[in-house]
Motif scaffolding. Structure first.
Motif, short mmCIF file in Angstrom:
data_model
loop_
_atom_site.label_atom_id
_atom_site.label_comp_id
_atom_site.label_asym_id
_atom_site.label_seq_id
_atom_site.Cartn_x
_atom_site.Cartn_y
_atom_site.Cartn_z
N UNK A 42 0.83 -1.21 0.00
CA UNK A 42 0.00 0.00 0.00
C UNK A 42 0.86 1.26 0.00
N UNK A 43 1.96 1.25 0.75
CA UNK A 43 2.84 2.41 0.80
C UNK A 43 3.57 2.57 -0.53
N UNK A 44 4.04 1.47 -1.09
CA UNK A 44 4.69 1.53 -2.41
C UNK A 44 3.72 2.06 -3.46
N UNK A 45 2.47 1.64 -3.39
CA UNK A 45 1.47 2.13 -4.33
C UNK A 45 1.23 3.63 -4.15
N UNK A 48 4.01 5.38 -5.76
CA UNK A 48 3.84 5.26 -7.21
C UNK A 48 2.77 6.25 -7.71
N UNK A 49 1.68 6.36 -6.99
CA UNK A 49 0.62 7.29 -7.39
C UNK A 49 1.08 8.74 -7.25
N UNK A 50 1.82 9.03 -6.19
CA UNK A 50 2.27 10.40 -5.95
C UNK A 50 3.36 10.84 -6.92
N UNK A 51 4.35 9.97 -7.14
CA UNK A 51 5.53 10.35 -7.90
C UNK A 51 5.60 9.75 -9.31
N UNK A 52 4.74 8.78 -9.59
CA UNK A 52 4.72 8.18 -10.93
C UNK A 52 4.51 9.20 -12.04
N UNK A 53 3.56 10.14 -11.87
CA UNK A 53 3.36 11.14 -12.92
C UNK A 53 4.60 12.00 -13.19
N UNK A 54 5.51 12.07 -12.21
CA UNK A 54 6.76 12.82 -12.38
C UNK A 54 7.90 11.94 -12.89
N UNK A 55 7.64 10.63 -13.02
CA UNK A 55 8.64 9.76 -13.60
C UNK A 55 9.08 8.57 -12.76
N UNK A 56 8.65 8.47 -11.49
CA UNK A 56 9.05 7.33 -10.66
C UNK A 56 8.47 6.03 -11.21
N UNK A 57 9.31 5.00 -11.25
CA UNK A 57 8.89 3.66 -11.64
C UNK A 57 9.02 2.77 -10.41
N UNK A 58 7.99 1.97 -10.13
CA UNK A 58 8.04 0.97 -9.06
C UNK A 58 7.81 -0.38 -9.71
#
Length: 157
Positions: A42-45, A48-58
């Motif tokens: 849940x924390x990883x997700x 991912x939701x917070x920083x994925x749009x800026x480029x983070x990949x999990x």
């Protein structure tokens, strides 16, 4: 060799090159759906939701080496999605230690400053890779993924 020279296989059997993530910070974690640390999904997700749009990949890589994972990659992925709301890519079940170690984990253990034989001691060992692929930081299983936030934000600048 770099992380971008390696391939991974998703839970549905599609193999791809990690080169597609070049230029992005990447979190790679060995997972197990029946582990007491599974709430970290849940924390990883959230990261991912917070920083994925800026480029983070999990990227999640299930392993049953600690006897806490189902025996089917697609069932593991389904459980992650249904139980924890995971939307980041999940991969086939692989070994993270021993003679059949998935090459990504062989590379990560060495790149994070460990010796080639330094074992992953438990599920939810996390690796944060810089966008240039040169810096790999290892986080212990019990360490909250939130402890990566400062470094993630630094890499996204």
């Amino acid at each position: 060799m770099s992380i971008y020279d390696l391939n991974a296989t998703t839970a549905d059997g599609a193999t791809y090159s990690l080169e597609k993530y070049q230029g992005h910070p990447i979190v790679i974690v060995n997972t197990a759906t029946k582990c007491g640390l599974a709430p970290q999904f849940e924390i990883l997700e959230k990261l991912y939701q917070q920083y994925g749009p800026q480029g983070l990949v999990v990227l999640g890589f299930p392993s049953n080496q600690f006897k806490q994972e189902v025996d089917d990659s697609q069932k593991a992925e389904e459980q992650c999605r249904l139980t924890y709301g995971v939307t980041f890519p999940m991969h086939e079940i692989n070994d993270v230690n021993g003679p059949n170690t998935q090459p990504v984990f062989k590379y990560l253990k060495e790149a994070a400053g460990g010796t080639l034989g330094e074992a992953i001691k438990w599920n939810f060992t996390k690796f944060l890779i810089s966008p240039d692929g040169k810096t790999v930081t290892r986080f212990a299983p019990q360490t909250s993924p939130l402890k990566m936030t400062e470094k993630i934000e630094e890499y996204l600048k």
